[in-house]
Design a protein around this motif. Structure first.
Motif, PDB file in Angstrom:
ATOM      1  N   GLY A   1       0.766  -1.172   0.160  1.00  0.00           N
ATOM      2  CA  GLY A   1      -0.074  -0.104   0.094  1.00  0.00           C
ATOM      3  C   GLY A   1       0.624   1.247  -0.128  1.00  0.00           C
ATOM      4  O   GLY A   1       0.308   2.387   0.247  1.00  0.00           O
ATOM      5  N   ILE A   2       2.040   1.306  -0.356  1.00  0.00           N
ATOM      6  CA  ILE A   2       3.075   2.426  -0.448  1.00  0.00           C
ATOM      7  C   ILE A   2       3.124   2.783  -1.793  1.00  0.00           C
ATOM      8  O   ILE A   2       3.586   2.209  -2.740  1.00  0.00           O
TER       9      ILE A   2
ATOM     10  N   SER B   1       1.463   7.837  -8.349  1.00  0.00           N
ATOM     11  CA  SER B   1       0.517   8.579  -7.596  1.00  0.00           C
ATOM     12  C   SER B   1      -0.375   7.592  -6.591  1.00  0.00           C
ATOM     13  O   SER B   1      -0.693   6.363  -7.068  1.00  0.00           O
ATOM     14  N   PRO B   2      -1.086   8.146  -5.615  1.00  0.00           N
ATOM     15  CA  PRO B   2      -2.197   7.347  -4.996  1.00  0.00           C
ATOM     16  C   PRO B   2      -3.238   6.867  -5.737  1.00  0.00           C
ATOM     17  O   PRO B   2      -3.722   5.831  -5.578  1.00  0.00           O
TER      18      PRO B   2
ATOM     19  N   GLU C   1      -5.753   1.684  -8.483  1.00  0.00           N
ATOM     20  CA  GLU C   1      -6.257   0.942  -9.474  1.00  0.00           C
ATOM     21  C   GLU C   1      -5.957  -0.531  -9.400  1.00  0.00           C
ATOM     22  O   GLU C   1      -6.341  -1.264 -10.191  1.00  0.00           O
ATOM     23  N   GLY C   2      -5.055  -0.814  -8.680  1.00  0.00           N
ATOM     24  CA  GLY C   2      -4.382  -2.352  -8.588  1.00  0.00           C
ATOM     25  C   GLY C   2      -4.762  -2.850  -7.274  1.00  0.00           C
ATOM     26  O   GLY C   2      -4.183  -4.092  -6.911  1.00  0.00           O
ATOM     27  N   GLU C   3      -5.496  -2.309  -6.504  1.00  0.00           N
ATOM     28  CA  GLU C   3      -5.938  -2.765  -5.088  1.00  0.00           C
ATOM     29  C   GLU C   3      -6.878  -4.161  -5.383  1.00  0.00           C
ATOM     30  O   GLU C   3      -6.912  -4.759  -4.411  1.00  0.00           O
ATOM     31  N   ASP C   4      -7.224  -4.574  -6.459  1.00  0.00           N
ATOM     32  CA  ASP C   4      -7.935  -5.895  -6.485  1.00  0.00           C
ATOM     33  C   ASP C   4      -7.093  -7.120  -6.646  1.00  0.00           C
ATOM     34  O   ASP C   4      -7.572  -8.219  -7.078  1.00  0.00           O
TER      35      ASP C   4
ATOM     36  N   SER D   1       4.423   8.349 -18.028  1.00  0.00           N
ATOM     37  CA  SER D   1       4.412   9.787 -17.435  1.00  0.00           C
ATOM     38  C   SER D   1       5.567   9.728 -16.391  1.00  0.00           C
ATOM     39  O   SER D   1       5.796   8.964 -15.814  1.00  0.00           O
ATOM     40  N   LEU D   2       6.647  10.971 -16.292  1.00  0.00           N
ATOM     41  CA  LEU D   2       7.611  11.194 -15.436  1.00  0.00           C
ATOM     42  C   LEU D   2       7.047  10.831 -14.106  1.00  0.00           C
ATOM     43  O   LEU D   2       7.898  10.435 -13.172  1.00  0.00           O
ATOM     44  N   SER D   3       5.819  11.515 -13.573  1.00  0.00           N
ATOM     45  CA  SER D   3       5.277  11.493 -12.349  1.00  0.00           C
ATOM     46  C   SER D   3       5.101   9.766 -11.914  1.00  0.00           C
ATOM     47  O   SER D   3       4.996   9.561 -10.683  1.00  0.00           O
ATOM     48  N   GLU D   4       5.037   9.069 -12.780  1.00  0.00           N
ATOM     49  CA  GLU D   4       4.699   7.580 -12.667  1.00  0.00           C
ATOM     50  C   GLU D   4       5.722   6.773 -12.796  1.00  0.00           C
ATOM     51  O   GLU D   4       5.844   5.530 -13.340  1.00  0.00           O
TER      52      GLU D   4
END
Length: 356
Positions: free
Chosen positions: A196-197, A202-203, A208-211, A287-290
């Motif tokens: 969960g970190i 981004s949060p 999107e992948g918590e399943d 994206s650079l942020s990801e």
């Protein structure tokens, strides 16, 4: 010195090239099963570098097959020319590194998961072996096989002419350390996501992948970390002699191919997957942020090259050790014969002296 094994590798590579070239001609003439283009289950044509081709590309495959076959046959002949090597290595690299894509690694990684899923009742989203290994991916395996046959023939041809060896034990040790460290960046991001970190993402991306998607990513990360630990065996004693805690095998010598084949194959699929991510990065798909979702994978070609270097160094070192043992055994067998001959000569001389 040319050996029967190296010559037959060349014949096998030539046979593969002719057969695959014939298959390309058949695709161009209308045979179903062309593994790229419209028949490839590539979502948006972004995985394979040949995604935009049509069955008419089969004629180019046929020409490639003829060139590869001629090169392989040239490598089977006794000659001091290096020209065949200048063709062989680019052709082999094309088959091993350019034609495949990241789905080859995904198929290998998820196969163990698909095998144990029924035991634990995991649905895996309904994924099956047919999803992990569709015909286009199996075709990639065929191309890798042909490239490896050609590369093995070129390696044997070049080794008989090389004055110095690049794959030294020291380079092998350095490569092992690189192959252990590089995947840890990928492992850190996937383990963090499973906990969960949002490391490097981004949060919203993490949500999107918590399943269960990040658990699968953690599995792949653990797979990579475990492979890194096994890589250490290419320079450690337990990579040559089975450890004591392995029943039935303790103290026995590890067959070199038991390490060389899986390590070499993993080096290929890792490098191929990394090259796929690099192509995507150059195309501006990330994206650079990801950065956590793509940057660690861009270092995989370094991981693959290091693992390949360590594997070849291990193979040559084990081969040198085996050759040294064979030479020593031969000398020990010859020593008594010469000693007996010396004693026989001495007795003969003594008999002659006594008879004078």
């Amino acid at each position: 010195m040319r050996t029967i094994t190296s010559v037959w590798r060349g014949y096998a590579a030539a046979l593969w090239a002719l057969a695959y070239g014939a298959l390309g001609s058949a695709w161009a003439l209308g045979l179903p099963g062309f593994p790229w283009g419209a028949s490839d289950p590539d979502p948006d044509g972004a995985l394979s570098i040949l995604a935009g081709t049509t069955p008419r590309f089969g004629w180019w495959i046929a020409a490639f097959g003829l060139l590869t076959a001629a090169t392989a046959l040239a490598l089977t002949r006794r000659s001091d020319r290096r020209a065949p090597l200048f063709l062989a290595w680019p052709l082999a690299a094309s088959l091993v590194l350019v034609v495949p894509d990241s789905r080859l690694m995904m198929g290998v990684a998820y196969t163990p998961l698909l095998l144990v899923a029924p035991v634990f009742g995991w649905s895996l989203g309904g994924a099956t072996f047919a999803d992990a290994w569709p015909w286009p991916v199996l075709n990639q395996l065929l191309c890798v096989l042909g490239g490896l046959l050609l590369a093995a023939t070129a390696l044997a041809y070049g080794r008989s002419r090389a004055r110095t060896r690049w794959f030294t034990p020291q380079r092998g040790r350095t490569a092992v350390y690189v192959a252990v460290v590089v995947p840890l960046v990928y492992c850190a991001t996937r383990w963090a996501w499973a906990l969960g970190i949002p490391l490097g993402v981004s949060p919203e991306f993490l949500a999107e992948g918590e399943d269960g998607l990040w658990l699968a990513g953690a599995y792949l990360a653990t797979f990579g970390a475990f492979g890194g630990v096994l890589t250490l065996g290419l320079t450690q004693r337990w990579g040559e002699i089975f450890p004591r805690w392995i029943p039935g095998l303790r103290g026995r010598r590890v067959p070199p191919l038991l390490a060389v084949i899986p390590a070499g194959f993993v080096a290929i699929i890792i490098a191929v997957a990394g090259l796929t991510y690099i192509r995507w990065t150059i195309a501006g798909r990330f994206s650079l942020s990801e950065w956590g979702a793509w940057l660690p994978e861009c270092f995989w070609p370094i991981w693959g090259a290091a693992l390949a270097t360590a594997t070849v160094s291990y193979h040559l070192r084990r081969k040198d050790d085996a050759d040294a043992v064979d030479v020593g055994a031969g000398r020990r067998r010859e020593a008594p014969a010469w000693g007996d001959r010396g004693r026989t000569s001495a007795r003969t001389a003594g008999d002659r002296s006594g008879g004078v």
